[in-house]
Design a protein around this motif. Structure first.
Motif, short mmCIF file in Angstrom:
data_model
loop_
_atom_site.label_atom_id
_atom_site.label_comp_id
_atom_site.label_asym_id
_atom_site.label_seq_id
_atom_site.Cartn_x
_atom_site.Cartn_y
_atom_site.Cartn_z
N THR A 149 0.65 -1.16 0.00
CA THR A 149 0.09 -0.02 0.04
C THR A 149 0.93 1.43 -0.04
OG1 THR A 149 -1.63 -1.36 1.24
CG2 THR A 149 -1.93 1.10 1.19
N LYS A 150 0.61 2.46 -0.77
CA LYS A 150 1.11 3.53 -0.62
C LYS A 150 0.62 4.28 0.30
CE LYS A 150 2.66 7.73 -3.57
NZ LYS A 150 2.26 8.35 -4.94
N ALA A 151 1.29 4.76 1.48
CA ALA A 151 0.81 5.48 2.66
C ALA A 151 2.07 5.99 3.27
CB ALA A 151 0.22 4.46 3.66
N THR A 152 1.65 7.11 4.17
CA THR A 152 2.58 7.77 4.89
C THR A 152 1.89 8.30 5.88
OG1 THR A 152 4.38 9.45 5.11
CG2 THR A 152 2.45 9.81 3.79
N PHE A 153 2.65 8.88 7.12
CA PHE A 153 1.97 9.89 8.09
C PHE A 153 1.79 11.36 7.74
CE2 PHE A 153 2.45 12.39 11.98
CZ PHE A 153 1.60 12.10 12.66
N GLY A 154 0.81 11.87 8.18
CA GLY A 154 0.63 13.08 8.27
C GLY A 154 -0.39 13.62 9.09
N THR A 155 0.04 14.65 9.91
CA THR A 155 -1.03 14.92 11.08
C THR A 155 -1.86 16.24 10.62
OG1 THR A 155 -1.01 15.43 13.35
CG2 THR A 155 0.52 16.66 12.02
N VAL A 156 -2.63 16.56 11.77
CA VAL A 156 -3.84 17.57 11.59
C VAL A 156 -3.39 18.49 12.60
CG1 VAL A 156 -6.06 18.56 11.33
CG2 VAL A 156 -5.24 16.57 9.94
N GLY A 157 -3.22 19.48 12.75
CA GLY A 157 -2.95 20.48 14.01
C GLY A 157 -4.45 21.39 14.20
N MET A 158 -4.83 21.06 15.51
CA MET A 158 -6.38 21.67 15.66
C MET A 158 -6.30 22.44 16.97
SD MET A 158 -8.30 18.15 14.58
CE MET A 158 -7.25 17.12 15.56
N PHE A 159 -7.15 23.21 17.15
CA PHE A 159 -7.38 23.79 18.33
C PHE A 159 -8.69 23.55 19.14
CE2 PHE A 159 -3.85 26.56 16.91
CZ PHE A 159 -3.30 26.96 18.10
N VAL A 160 -8.48 23.42 20.44
CA VAL A 160 -9.92 22.61 21.17
C VAL A 160 -10.23 23.78 22.37
CG1 VAL A 160 -9.16 20.44 20.52
CG2 VAL A 160 -8.34 21.49 22.59
N VAL A 161 -11.16 23.52 22.93
CA VAL A 161 -11.69 24.48 24.27
C VAL A 161 -11.67 23.33 25.34
CG1 VAL A 161 -13.71 25.56 25.07
CG2 VAL A 161 -12.85 25.97 22.85
N SER A 162 -11.35 23.66 26.40
CA SER A 162 -11.18 22.56 27.74
C SER A 162 -12.69 22.83 28.11
CB SER A 162 -10.30 23.55 28.69
OG SER A 162 -10.75 22.73 30.01
N ASP A 163 -12.97 21.37 28.74
CA ASP A 163 -14.30 21.32 29.17
C ASP A 163 -14.31 22.06 30.54
OD1 ASP A 163 -17.00 19.80 28.89
OD2 ASP A 163 -16.47 18.72 30.74
N LYS A 164 -13.29 22.22 31.11
CA LYS A 164 -13.20 22.92 32.48
C LYS A 164 -13.35 24.23 32.36
CE LYS A 164 -12.08 19.03 34.73
NZ LYS A 164 -13.17 18.44 35.65
N SER A 165 -13.51 24.95 31.04
CA SER A 165 -13.51 26.41 30.80
C SER A 165 -14.69 26.92 31.41
CB SER A 165 -13.55 26.67 29.23
OG SER A 165 -13.68 28.00 29.06
N LYS A 166 -14.84 27.94 31.98
CA LYS A 166 -15.74 28.76 32.42
C LYS A 166 -16.41 29.66 31.57
CE LYS A 166 -13.77 28.59 37.36
NZ LYS A 166 -13.47 29.29 38.44
N ASN A 167 -15.82 29.84 30.28
CA ASN A 167 -16.32 30.76 29.19
C ASN A 167 -16.24 30.13 27.96
OD1 ASN A 167 -17.09 33.01 28.39
ND2 ASN A 167 -15.43 34.47 29.27
N LYS A 168 -16.68 28.89 27.95
CA LYS A 168 -16.69 28.17 26.54
C LYS A 168 -17.18 28.70 25.26
CE LYS A 168 -17.51 23.69 28.84
NZ LYS A 168 -17.63 24.11 30.23
N GLU A 169 -18.14 29.69 25.45
CA GLU A 169 -18.72 30.23 24.25
C GLU A 169 -17.29 31.38 23.76
OE1 GLU A 169 -22.18 32.77 22.05
OE2 GLU A 169 -21.92 33.10 24.19
N ALA A 170 -16.76 32.14 24.63
CA ALA A 170 -15.81 33.11 24.10
C ALA A 170 -14.51 32.28 23.70
CB ALA A 170 -15.43 34.07 25.31
N ALA A 171 -14.21 31.20 24.36
CA ALA A 171 -13.18 30.32 23.90
C ALA A 171 -13.43 29.69 22.39
CB ALA A 171 -13.01 29.18 24.86
N ALA A 172 -14.83 29.24 22.25
CA ALA A 172 -15.12 28.54 20.86
C ALA A 172 -15.09 29.60 19.99
CB ALA A 172 -16.49 27.99 20.96
#
Length: 442
Positions: free
Chosen positions: A322-345
């Motif tokens: 099979t022709k294959a390799t590794f490649g990642t995706v860099g993402m930003f997330v919001v902590s579930d502990k955040s007290k300001n989730k909407e602003a973070a989102a």
């Protein structure tokens, strides 16, 4: 002297020259919690939901990493300043606290923050982390803050990397792909043509024999780095194997898996890879000093090679079955502990919009995850090739145990290379370790 560290994580690889660090694969194990003050308005109140609701206010904390060299740190700071300025123009009642944390010891720093409740609202993740942290309840789903229009422009595969069980936990800002990059001068020295690089294992093996006969290493293999994305996994996929089957069962020790372990042992015994592959996390200096034919790298590697004026050519991912390799995706997330989730989102949405993706990925030499930002590498043939390779890239092992199994697998590879286990024994022990880790999350 430059040095490199494959992190995963995509992998990430770090290069250092005097005071300069380059991060490849970028891509670190990040856990975080939030202890910031502020209100958390009703989900969706600022993205077009019905009814009048207050705009977010209070405070959010954003943690990111040094995605560029020290020489470009000023440009990166200007980028973050511009993002925060644009965000405050839209949400003037939210104070944004930004902190750049190093890749080194990041796990300890973030875990400490998680336990003390002083961590960030917004932070960085990669695909093999998101399922694990979502499963642990660390991440906040973003669905209530997103509309179909918010998601329409993202590349489908990149967006899927942040989706777990139908919930969108992350928005992607970058894609990275990795492949073998060859020293063109060494290729000529072994009597081969840099314009006609290997595409199969058999072809590469023939070149490796010639390189070894000339006193060169064929390629790198950073066996001491507990990150299989840059070592085992691409070879395993190319052989037609995997760690887990589609039904979740462990298949690392099947025929393809054992054959892959055998291939790594053969490379070591034939001196195609350095003798310190058991203990070394950093073999990039051997490539830069002209002792190694090929290096496993990404777009960031090209930045270093251009600066060092290395005559290089980019290879296609190899194929056995099979022709294959590794490649990642860099993402930003919001902590579930955040007290300001909407602003973070809302910050994550702005950070990953078209214009910010263009600026960020042009500066860092990554690939944008939005279709509308894809043109930034037009005219750059090397990056166009890396972008094309992304079509056969895989984002690691997507499982809640993806991060915890890596050091256990690498330990078995080390035992095999040191002569303590056969490839069959090492593959079986690695598979057993994976099964043990899976049992812990059931």
């Amino acid at each position: 002297m430059w040095s490199s560290k494959f992190l995963n994580e995509g992998t990430v690889c770090m290069f250092k020259k005097s005071k300069v660090w380059f991060v490849l694969l970028v891509l670190p194990l990040v856990l975080a919690a939030c202890g910031s003050d502020g209100n958390d308005p009703a989900p969706g109140s600022s993205n077009g939901s019905s009814g009048e609701a207050a705009s977010p206010s209070g405070e959010i904390t954003v943690w990111a990493h040094p995605y560029v060299s020290e020489e470009k740190a000023g440009e990166m700071k200007a980028f973050w300043d511009s993002v925060i300025q644009a965000y405050n123009a839209k949400f003037p009642d939210v104070k944004v606290k930004f902190e750049e944390i190093p890749w080194k010891d990041r796990e300890q720093k973030i875990l400490t923050a998680l336990s003390s409740g002083t961590g960030p609202d917004v932070f960085y993740q990669i695909p093999d982390q998101v399922p694990q942290f979502a499963n642990q309840g660390v991440l906040a789903p973003l669905d209530d803050y997103l509309t179909d229009d918010d998601l329409a422009d993202f590349n489908e595969g990149a967006l899927k990397a942040g989706n777990v069980d139908g919930k969108q936990y992350a928005l992607p800002i970058l894609q990275e792909t990795q492949t073998l990059i060859y020293n063109a001068d060494i290729v000529k020295d072994i009597g081969e043509d840099p314009a006609n690089l290997p595409t199969t294992w058999d072809e590469f093996n023939a070149w490796a024999e010639k390189a070894a006969a000339k006193g060169y290493y064929a390629r790198d293999f950073a066996g001491a780095e507990a990150c299989c994305n840059a070592t085992l996994y691409p070879l395993l996929w190319q052989k037609g194997g995997d760690v887990l089957a589609e039904d979740g069962s462990v298949i690392l020790d099947n025929e393809a898996g054992v054959a892959t372990f055998q291939y790594i042992k053969d490379m070591y015994d034939k001196k195609w890879i350095p003798a310190d592959s058991v203990s070394n996390k950093d073999q990039f200096p051997e490539f830069l000093s002209g002792k190694m034919m090929a290096i496993w790298g990404s777009g960031y590697t090209l930045t270093v090679l251009n600066e060092e004026k290395i005559n290089y050519v980019i290879g296609e991912p190899l194929t056995d079955r099979t022709k294959a390799t590794f490649g990642t995706v860099g993402m930003f997330v919001v902590s579930d502990k955040s007290k300001n989730k909407e602003a973070a989102a809302e910050f994550v949405k702005l950070l990953t919009d078209t214009e910010n993706q263009k600026t960020f990925n042009k500066l860092t030499n990554y690939i944008p995850t939005r279709k509308s930002a894809a043109s930034i590498h037009d005219g750059d043939e090397a990056m166009k090739k890396m972008t094309a390779i992304a079509s056969v890239s895989r984002a690691g092992i997507v499982s809640p145990v993806a991060r915890t199994i890596m050091p256990k697998i690498q330990a078995e590879i080390a035992a095999m290379l040191e002569g303590g286990k056969t490839p069959q024994e090492a593959a079986s022990a690695a598979a057993a370790a994976v099964r043990d880790e899976l049992a812990k999350v059931k």
